[in-house]
Write an enzyme that holds these catalytic residues in place. Structure first.
Site, short mmCIF file in Angstrom:
data_model
loop_
_atom_site.label_atom_id
_atom_site.label_comp_id
_atom_site.label_asym_id
_atom_site.label_seq_id
_atom_site.Cartn_x
_atom_site.Cartn_y
_atom_site.Cartn_z
CD GLN A 1 -6.63 -4.41 3.58
OE1 GLN A 1 -7.99 -5.03 4.33
NE2 GLN A 1 -6.98 -3.12 4.13
CE LYS B 1 -7.47 -0.17 6.09
NZ LYS B 1 -7.63 0.13 5.40
CG ASP C 1 0.76 -2.03 6.01
OD1 ASP C 1 -0.35 -2.13 7.24
OD2 ASP C 1 0.34 -1.68 4.53
CG HIS D 1 -1.64 0.86 1.12
ND1 HIS D 1 -1.35 2.41 1.85
CD2 HIS D 1 -3.41 0.85 1.46
CE1 HIS D 1 -3.03 2.98 1.55
NE2 HIS D 1 -4.06 2.41 1.45
CB CYS E 1 -3.48 3.70 -1.72
SG CYS E 1 -4.76 5.01 -1.12
C1 LIG Z 1 -2.15 -2.32 3.64
C2 LIG Z 1 -2.82 -1.85 4.05
N1 LIG Z 1 -1.53 -0.61 4.45
C3 LIG Z 1 -1.79 0.65 5.20
C4 LIG Z 1 -3.26 1.42 4.98
C5 LIG Z 1 -3.31 2.18 5.49
O1 LIG Z 1 -4.25 2.96 6.66
P1 LIG Z 1 -4.73 4.20 7.23
O2 LIG Z 1 -5.31 4.50 6.44
O3 LIG Z 1 -5.66 3.78 8.72
O4 LIG Z 1 -3.69 4.86 7.83
C6 LIG Z 1 -4.13 0.72 3.91
C7 LIG Z 1 -5.88 1.06 4.50
O5 LIG Z 1 -6.05 1.78 3.40
C8 LIG Z 1 -3.68 -0.55 3.68
O6 LIG Z 1 -4.92 -1.38 3.52
#
Ligand SMILES: Cc1ncc(COP(=O)(O)O)c(C=O)c1O
Ligand SMILES: Cc1ncc(COP(=O)(O)O)c(C=O)c1O
Lengths: 412, 159, 412, 159
Positions: free
Chosen positions: A206, A229, A203, A123, A369
């Site tokens: 998810q 989430k 990360d 992401h 993203c």
């Molecule tokens: C795999 C992954 N990493 C990071 C994020 C970023 O999370 P946040 O938008 O809560 O900072 C997301 C969510 O969009 C995600 O799906």
């Protein structure tokens, strides 16, 4: 263990909303943000109505209650991901947690010649902060490529670390696009074999909502989490870290709460994790996140995982049979989480999304993203249906109907 | 917060008429200065050791009633003890402040009156200040040094 | 214009709580965090129950509603402080807003030899980020001293800027300890006279809740705001900026939402203010903040200001008459906001706080995250009573009674 | 989102049988490439100018039905117009997408069918893509250049 989805759905008011007349709302966008169950809303509301005040050092009852709620949120989240509470730093979202690492670890420890390793399925949150740091510092970034079916190519990864220059690894636990569950242990071993000092950030955005996670067992340095989430509120996330690692680090955001002593010339930092929490924290949000953790624990993360795996398999199998539909990522649900990206031959994802919305089905369309991954897949965007504990097989028909309708409506 | 839970008569007595409060100690072996910048508490503690025992002990400083009274009660409980024994007692007090039952309630003397403070998290560090200072003074002595300055905002876990 | 405080209090449930039996709760800690009125809670609850989803780019109704709520929050806050919405960046609190400036402006624009100017009455949030940057970069920081009665010493300030090396000014609009309302125009003029290019950041955390503020009229570059002190939720604040200034700046936090395009090698940033908002934003919080702005606008900020000024004067006058009490800061309420710090001869602030709590009165005791100011005042801590729109003269008696009781109880 | 509000018959016609869609234009004066990375839309637009008029105009690219149909309708509305007039019309369309009543509804030809898109904020930029590309192509021509590449995720306010 099967989930009683009908009962669970009662905790999520929006699922009873009819956005279009006589059309049941089918929420298939939990990978973007999950719904929030009533106990979480009640926990936040209770704080605001009855214990509203700032945390830390207040000598009156409300302030003590607020502090307990906030610190209780930390303890609960730590237990939920099997980590030391001293290593849990609250942030506004996972993105801030990752930036904390980029600023206070990467930018302060790495020098030209050092290599950061990442993957092609990150992401932007786990890609751009390191790209940005690398540009400023003159570091090299390498990316682990993917196999045909959307898994990390470990053989290629082995080549990438062979020169021993990889000092830092940032990788996603479960992909938000492909659904892939990555083998963190294998990647970590591979990187540490080549360089025992390498530092690892995973990360977990998810992963944590969908399966039991043990930070201790993963044995990585940093792990990023987001509240919205995992049935929690917006506005809160966390960096989970080994406390020793945090202790070695200089702070990121500075200001109130995170200092021990300060004069006009000098400052000493507070202990971890306070050292990394500057300013008034997300108090109501921490109370809400604690309630979300309780909610998920009550249902049982193993049960959630099993429910999702079975449901994901059913969705993938059925979608793959629809003419013109290509599902991205692994076919075997055991290897993945509940995000299912798919393409419909000849129909732009935007148009798919519009048609699905008209049938009450909420999916996300776009690059999610993850532009480098889109490029790798050779698409500009995908449609993505993502599942969670309030989804069930009855959500599959509306999705398939919408897809079929989109295909007949838009195909030239 | 009930005033009576927190400010027991014994505590107020120590606050109003502190024991072993003095700016100097003859033949002192170690002087430590502890401060808790978040509360604004400052404490100077001086110790004299003889035969591996706490032979003399005085404190001085500024702080709220709890921190002053607790330091006063501490000096009474600690003077005359073996260094090791005094460290053990300090640990017992620290654990009591975190909600455990004290293992040596009688040895704590008036220190036991502070058990109720454990219910007031913000005041725990006030009650601990003197005890953590004496622990540090003994350890400083054992390490062969004669002075140490500590700035903390914690529960005695760090120095 | 007088406020109907009895009616206003009905919007704040906690004010009817009896923390101690038969004791009315008197909340005098709004400078730490204000109470939150019901319409704000309802706005957040409504989002969570009925429009819960992530913002931006969703093609379904819930996502559109969430986006409208979030962007609507931006528009409302901009109007409330008379600023361009393109210059409003949402952050988790004021501290993050100030850190944004420290990282993306100060650290990227200033060089050894440059001087940062600050004051002796800053909150750590507006002091430590610049001290930290100054240490890393080798910048000099100077501090404007205070007059006897707790105002900025403008003559001394003039000397401090005389060499033309002051490139940046960080100052508080209304002090959280002394209550002093600073003359931003005078300070800005003085700094810009010496160096027309100087950039100015004002910490408006305590000002925005209490008085009408026009960012345009202040004509500064940056202005920091926090939600939880202005009847809004925790977990949201904002940096208000001149959009041109933001455009010149590199981003701070990076990740999703803030990029225009990204590949594995390079990235282009989104337009302002999105460029500074990485990751999933504080959606419910923005909806809540919008409702807080509506709530305050409904009452009228001029009325709030007048109410507070009159009430502050009453409090100061009466407190000053209590034996052994010293009130810090200006005596004339016209020159100040509603934070009233005081010392009680021979009684430690902690003990004052405990006694007041036993009478249902919530005040803050400590250094209020302003250690350099404490040092200047020659105290280690103060007790602080702070007023807001739900306070009235009936809150004065319990305060005074508690102070008198503390004095007779604790004085040796 | 009602499918009918968004996907009017005229729009679908343009989508299914786009006008002036071609990968090349004879004697082109300017070629611009616009992309909207957030939607994944890509557009190549080529223009030939004669007598200060839009003499030839083709587009090509990838995108959702709205972006493709809008570009198609745009070419019909713009071909043959004075450059200045075409810019004015593009501005009219842009303002319509922001909820204003169009000043020149008749001149927009089928472009008027996109008025309903203004109600769908996420789709506004799709409808604008072709119009913003033609505006850019004309301005590029006026500046004396012959090619321009623009990456945007906005409402046509920036280039
Ligand atoms: C795999 C992954 N990493 C990071 C994020 C970023 O999370 P946040 O938008 O809560 O900072 C997301 C969510 O969009 C995600 O799906
Ligand atoms: C003057 C001042 N500046 C900055 C802050 C920091 O605000 P926040 O904690 O919301 O970041 C505060 C609040 O404590 C304050 O009073």
């Amino acid at each position: 263990m099967t989930l009683d989805v009908q009962t669970i759905r009662k905790d999520f008011p929006v699922l009873s909303r009819e956005v279009h007349p006589d059309t049941r709302l089918v929420y298939l966008d939990s990978a973007a943000s999950s719904q929030t169950p009533l106990p979480v809303l009640e926990a936040m509301d209770h704080y605001y109505r009855w214990s509203r005040s700032n945390v830390h050092r207040g000598v009156y009852r409300l302030a003590e209650e607020a502090t307990d709620l906030y610190e209780g949120g930390r303890t609960k989240l730590a237990a939920f991901v099997d980590a030391d509470p001293r290593g849990v730093v609250f942030t506004k979202n996972a993105t801030e947690a990752i930036n904390l690492v980029a600023y206070s670890w990467v930018r302060r420890h790495h020098k030209p010649g050092d290599v950061l390793l990442s993957t092609l399925m990150e992401h932007h949150a786990n890609h751009v902060p390191f790209l940005y740091a690398a540009k400023d510092l003159g570091l090299e970034v390498r990316h682990v490529p993917l196999t045909e079916d959307g898994r990390l190519d470990l053989d290629a990864a082995r080549d990438l670390v062979a020169d021993g220059r990889v000092k830092f690894l940032a990788m996603v636990h479960v992909s938000n696009v492909l659904g892939t569950r990555n083998d963190v242990a294998a990647m970590t071993a591979l990187v540490r074999d080549a360089n025992p000092e390498a530092v690892v950030l995973v990360d977990g955005t998810q992963a944590v909502p969908q399966m039991p996670v043990s930070f201790r067992d993963l044995d990585v340095d940093f792990y990023a989490v987001t509240g919205h989430k995992m049935c929690g509120p917006t506005g809160i996330g966390a960096l989970v870290a080994k406390p020793e690692r945090l202790e070695e680090m200089d702070p990121f955001l500075t200001g109130g709460e995170m200092i021990r002593d300060v004069s006009i010339e000098s400052v000493t930092w507070n202990d971890v994790p306070a050292k990394f929490e500057a300013g008034t924290p997300m108090i109501a949000e921490a109370a809400g996140l604690a309630a979300a953790v309780d909610y998920l624990t009550g249902i049982g993360m193993q049960a959630v995982r099993e429910h999702e795996t079975a449901l994901t398999q059913t969705f993938i199998d059925r979608l793959s049979q629809v003419e013109g539909v290509t599902v991205h990522g692994p076919r075997d649900a055991e290897l993945r989480g509940g995000a299912i990206s798919f393409a419909i031959d000849g129909v732009h994802p935007h148009d798919v999304g519009a048609m699905l919305d008209s049938k009450g089905v909420c999916v996300r369309v776009g690059h999610h993203c993850a532009k480098p991954l889109m490029k790798h897949l050779g698409v500009v965007a995908t449609a993505r249906a993502s599942l969670y504990l309030y989804n069930d097989v009855d959500d599959l028909d509306p999705l398939v109907e919408g897809i079929v309708a989109a295909r007949s409506f838009f195909r030239r | 917060m009930s005033m009576d839970d927190l400010y027991q008569e014994i505590i107020l007595d120590h606050y109003r008429k502190p024991k072993n409060r003095a700016p100097a100690l003859q033949d002192e072996d170690v002087h430590v200065h502890h401060s808790n910048p978040l509360c604004g508490d400052e404490m100077d503690l001086r110790i004299r050791v003889a035969d591996d025992k706490v032979d003399g002990l005085v404190f001085d400083g500024e702080g709220c009633s709890i921190s002053q009274a607790s330091a006063s009660a501490m000096t009474q409980a600690v003077i005359g003890r073996d260094l090791k024994d005094a460290l053990d007692l300090a640990e017992d007090f620290r654990r009591m402040m975190h909600g455990d039952e004290p293992a040596r309630p009688d040895d704590l003397l008036d220190g036991i009156a502070f058990q109720g403070v454990a219910k007031f998290p913000v005041r725990v560090k006030c009650a601990l200040l003197g005890w953590m200072a004496v622990r540090d003074a003994i350890e400083t002595y054992q390490s062969g040094a004669n002075a140490h300055t500590v700035t903390h905002d914690d529960d005695g876990g760090a120095a």
